[in-house]
Scaffold this motif. Structure first.
Motif, PDB file in Angstrom:
ATOM      1  N   ILE A 272       0.836  -1.203   0.000  1.00 51.10           N
ATOM      2  CA  ILE A 272       0.000   0.000   0.000  1.00 51.10           C
ATOM      3  C   ILE A 272       0.871   1.253   0.000  1.00 51.10           C
ATOM      4  CG2 ILE A 272      -1.644   1.359   1.374  1.00 51.10           C
ATOM      5  CD1 ILE A 272      -2.944  -1.311   2.203  1.00 51.10           C
ATOM      6  N   GLU A 273       1.905   1.252   0.820  1.00 49.30           N
ATOM      7  CA  GLU A 273       2.800   2.412   0.890  1.00 49.30           C
ATOM      8  C   GLU A 273       3.490   2.668  -0.450  1.00 49.30           C
ATOM      9  OE1 GLU A 273       3.336   4.790   3.141  1.00 49.30           O
ATOM     10  OE2 GLU A 273       1.635   3.888   4.189  1.00 49.30           O
ATOM     11  N   GLU A 274       3.863   1.590  -1.110  1.00 50.42           N
ATOM     12  CA  GLU A 274       4.529   1.698  -2.421  1.00 50.42           C
ATOM     13  C   GLU A 274       3.593   2.375  -3.432  1.00 50.42           C
ATOM     14  OE1 GLU A 274       5.115  -1.536  -5.918  1.00 50.42           O
ATOM     15  OE2 GLU A 274       5.955  -2.124  -3.970  1.00 50.42           O
ATOM     16  N   GLN A 275       2.320   1.976  -3.426  1.00 51.78           N
ATOM     17  CA  GLN A 275       1.353   2.560  -4.360  1.00 51.78           C
ATOM     18  C   GLN A 275       0.997   3.996  -3.993  1.00 51.78           C
ATOM     19  OE1 GLN A 275      -1.995  -0.043  -4.999  1.00 51.78           O
ATOM     20  NE2 GLN A 275      -0.730  -1.684  -5.809  1.00 51.78           N
ATOM     21  N   LYS A 276       0.898   4.279  -2.705  1.00 51.60           N
ATOM     22  CA  LYS A 276       0.618   5.649  -2.266  1.00 51.60           C
ATOM     23  C   LYS A 276       1.759   6.582  -2.683  1.00 51.60           C
ATOM     24  CE  LYS A 276      -0.661   5.906   2.119  1.00 51.60           C
ATOM     25  NZ  LYS A 276      -0.819   5.478   3.545  1.00 51.60           N
ATOM     26  N   LYS A 277       2.973   6.096  -2.521  1.00 47.74           N
ATOM     27  CA  LYS A 277       4.147   6.904  -2.872  1.00 47.74           C
ATOM     28  C   LYS A 277       4.180   7.175  -4.375  1.00 47.74           C
ATOM     29  CE  LYS A 277       9.102   7.178  -1.941  1.00 47.74           C
ATOM     30  NZ  LYS A 277      10.286   6.489  -1.361  1.00 47.74           N
ATOM     31  N   ALA A 278       3.859   6.141  -5.158  1.00 49.84           N
ATOM     32  CA  ALA A 278       3.870   6.290  -6.619  1.00 49.84           C
ATOM     33  C   ALA A 278       2.809   7.279  -7.077  1.00 49.84           C
ATOM     34  CB  ALA A 278       3.647   4.929  -7.279  1.00 49.84           C
ATOM     35  N   ALA A 279       1.697   7.369  -6.346  1.00 53.32           N
ATOM     36  CA  ALA A 279       0.628   8.299  -6.718  1.00 53.32           C
ATOM     37  C   ALA A 279       1.000   9.743  -6.421  1.00 53.32           C
ATOM     38  CB  ALA A 279      -0.660   7.933  -5.994  1.00 53.32           C
ATOM     39  N   ASN A 280       1.941   9.933  -5.493  1.00 54.57           N
ATOM     40  CA  ASN A 280       2.485  11.267  -5.184  1.00 54.57           C
ATOM     41  C   ASN A 280       1.385  12.277  -4.812  1.00 54.57           C
ATOM     42  OD1 ASN A 280       4.612  13.064  -4.823  1.00 54.57           O
ATOM     43  ND2 ASN A 280       4.477  13.848  -6.925  1.00 54.57           N
ATOM     44  N   ILE A 281       0.513  11.849  -3.915  1.00 54.54           N
ATOM     45  CA  ILE A 281      -0.557  12.736  -3.444  1.00 54.54           C
ATOM     46  C   ILE A 281      -0.170  13.259  -2.062  1.00 54.54           C
ATOM     47  CG2 ILE A 281      -2.992  12.890  -2.797  1.00 54.54           C
ATOM     48  CD1 ILE A 281      -3.422  10.488  -4.769  1.00 54.54           C
TER      49      ILE A 281
ATOM     50  N   VAL B 218      -5.458   3.663   0.698  1.00 52.50           N
ATOM     51  CA  VAL B 218      -5.382   2.230   0.395  1.00 52.50           C
ATOM     52  C   VAL B 218      -4.608   1.890  -0.878  1.00 52.50           C
ATOM     53  CG1 VAL B 218      -7.502   1.677   1.623  1.00 52.50           C
ATOM     54  CG2 VAL B 218      -7.628   2.305  -0.787  1.00 52.50           C
ATOM     55  N   GLY B 219      -4.055   2.895  -1.554  1.00 53.69           N
ATOM     56  CA  GLY B 219      -3.311   2.606  -2.770  1.00 53.69           C
ATOM     57  C   GLY B 219      -4.202   2.501  -4.001  1.00 53.69           C
ATOM     58  N   THR B 220      -3.564   2.319  -5.149  1.00 49.38           N
ATOM     59  CA  THR B 220      -4.311   2.371  -6.413  1.00 49.38           C
ATOM     60  C   THR B 220      -5.068   1.084  -6.740  1.00 49.38           C
ATOM     61  OG1 THR B 220      -2.225   1.812  -7.495  1.00 49.38           O
ATOM     62  CG2 THR B 220      -2.870   4.126  -7.506  1.00 49.38           C
ATOM     63  N   ASP B 221      -4.512  -0.084  -6.414  1.00 49.72           N
ATOM     64  CA  ASP B 221      -5.181  -1.342  -6.773  1.00 49.72           C
ATOM     65  C   ASP B 221      -6.554  -1.459  -6.110  1.00 49.72           C
ATOM     66  OD1 ASP B 221      -3.115  -2.093  -8.361  1.00 49.72           O
ATOM     67  OD2 ASP B 221      -2.256  -3.564  -6.979  1.00 49.72           O
ATOM     68  N   ILE B 222      -6.587  -1.242  -4.798  1.00 51.25           N
ATOM     69  CA  ILE B 222      -7.852  -1.343  -4.065  1.00 51.25           C
ATOM     70  C   ILE B 222      -8.811  -0.265  -4.549  1.00 51.25           C
ATOM     71  CG2 ILE B 222      -8.946  -1.097  -1.795  1.00 51.25           C
ATOM     72  CD1 ILE B 222      -6.466  -2.392  -0.593  1.00 51.25           C
ATOM     73  N   TYR B 223      -8.293   0.924  -4.756  1.00 55.71           N
ATOM     74  CA  TYR B 223      -9.153   2.010  -5.225  1.00 55.71           C
ATOM     75  C   TYR B 223      -9.805   1.654  -6.560  1.00 55.71           C
ATOM     76  CZ  TYR B 223     -10.720   6.284  -7.414  1.00 55.71           C
ATOM     77  OH  TYR B 223     -11.489   7.206  -8.078  1.00 55.71           O
TER      78      TYR B 223
END
Length: 381
Positions: free
Chosen positions: A118-127, A141-146
């Protein structure tokens, strides 16, 4: 002409609780409702021996022992635990988001692995500062779950793009790093054995009721019947939409009898893709562990509310909140009208909140001791 202490507009949980408590204190009440049945949105219709939740699934849950004991005086509750599943294009995921969900998505086994993903996806989204629901959800929750479990369902539910919805709607998105499919964190949970009608019927036993009665069509007669009105309908309708109408989301239900003992294996299945027009399918017999030969399912289709539709979810954005405050200022000046319930206060409440609110209203109105502990203060819920 018979006189009452209170005419209660709306035979739902707020009105029924108020009437029950007022009667205990020697007050005479008349409860009216537009519909042809008591119970408001918790009304159950018996179909094929199954208690069908006519206006959507209602699962009682609370962490208040007081409220739990209060409802149990009317009926015994079963051990039903809400554990919905999500269907995304044929893929099945557990809700709320927990280790079973993460394992199905990513093959992870340990909580640290899920958190890292989740942290990896949140970081990649750069929000850095979420400005809408989409950004808020991804940051939680990151991009996959979203993409699979939030976006399609939420946009269907609200009829708006996730980027157009305020971030606060999803602030409490439940995320668990345990293998626990119980949707609620509350101490007490269940379904009344025999359905919710048992509660309402016992609350209103010995109390006068009028069904298929529209308050606004008979306002003069009804106002003259009682010293005070307890109004649980739409506050903007009460004031004839003086400042404009508040916005709601409504629902359309398609009920179907299925010639099978088990249609989907779970009481609640959410359809989280954008292509499926409904948000979920309810299979009612599973609420009470039914073994009937047939089953009854209900598909829920969200829709924009229009006059004549049933209002379900207030759209608590800035515009509507400001509009509601105008109506509340009028309501606060009323001496002989009491406003209560979700429509009159323009706020979505769970059932235990409604009972708590009604008990507080009774205590304030009739000057009795507080019926709910300070921890139940509605301002903190």
């Amino acid at each position: 002409m018979e006189k009452y202490d209170y005419v209660i507009v709306g035979a739902g949980l707020f009105g029924a609780t108020f009437a029950y408590e007022a009667k205990k204190r020697g007050k005479k009440c008349l409860v009216i409702d537009r519909r042809n049945h008591l119970g408001g949105n918790i009304y159950c219709e018996n179909v094929e021996g199954i208690n069908v939740h006519k206006y959507g699934a209602h699962i009682f849950h609370t962490s208040s022992k007081y409220i739990w004991d209060y409802v149990n005086q009317f009926v015994e509750f079963n051990r039903y635990t809400n554990s919905p599943v999500a269907n995304y294009k044929g893929e099945i995921y557990n809700l709320p988001f927990n280790m079973n969900t993460f394992n199905k998505l990513w093959g992870v086994i340990r909580p640290e692995e899920a958190k890292a993903k989740i942290e990896e996806q949140k970081k990649a989204a750069n929000i850095t500062k979420p400005s809408n629901l989409e950004e808020q959800a991804i940051s939680l929750v990151g991009t996959d779950i979203y993409e699979k479990l939030v976006k399609g369902y939420t946009e269907k539910q609200w009829g708006r793009k996730a980027t157009e919805l305020p971030a606060f709607i999803i602030n409490r998105l439940p995320v668990r790093f345990t293998y626990d499919n119980n949707y609620f964190n509350d101490s007490y949970q269940g379904i009344p054995i025999g359905g919710y009608n048992v509660i309402i019927d016992k609350m209103l036993e010995g109390i006068d009721t009028e069904l298929e009665t529209d308050y606004f069509e008979e306002k003069e007669r009804l106002d003259n019947l009682a010293d005070k009105i307890v109004f649980t309908g739409m506050i903007d309708e009460y004031y004839d939409y003086r400042f404009g109408n508040l916005e709601y989301r409504s629902l359309k239900f398609e009920h179907e009898i299925v010639d099978s003992p088990n249609y989907q294996g779970n009481a609640v299945v959410n359809y989280t893709d954008s292509e499926t027009p409904y948000t979920r399918i309810i299979e009612h017999k599973h609420f009470e562990f039914g073994t009937q030969e047939k089953t009854v399912i209900t598909k829920e289709y969200p829709k924009e509310w229009g006059k004549g539709d049933e209002p379900y979810y207030p759209v608590n954005d800035e515009k509507n909140t400001a509009l509601y405050k105008k109506y509340k200022q009028l309501a606060d000046q009323e001496e002989n009208v009491i406003f209560g319930g979700r429509l009159a206060t323009y706020k979505y409440y769970d059932m235990h909140h409604i009972i708590s609110q009604s008990l507080k209203t009774v205590a304030k109105e009739l000057g009795s001791r507080p019926l709910v502990s300070p921890a139940e203060n509605m301002n903190t819920i």
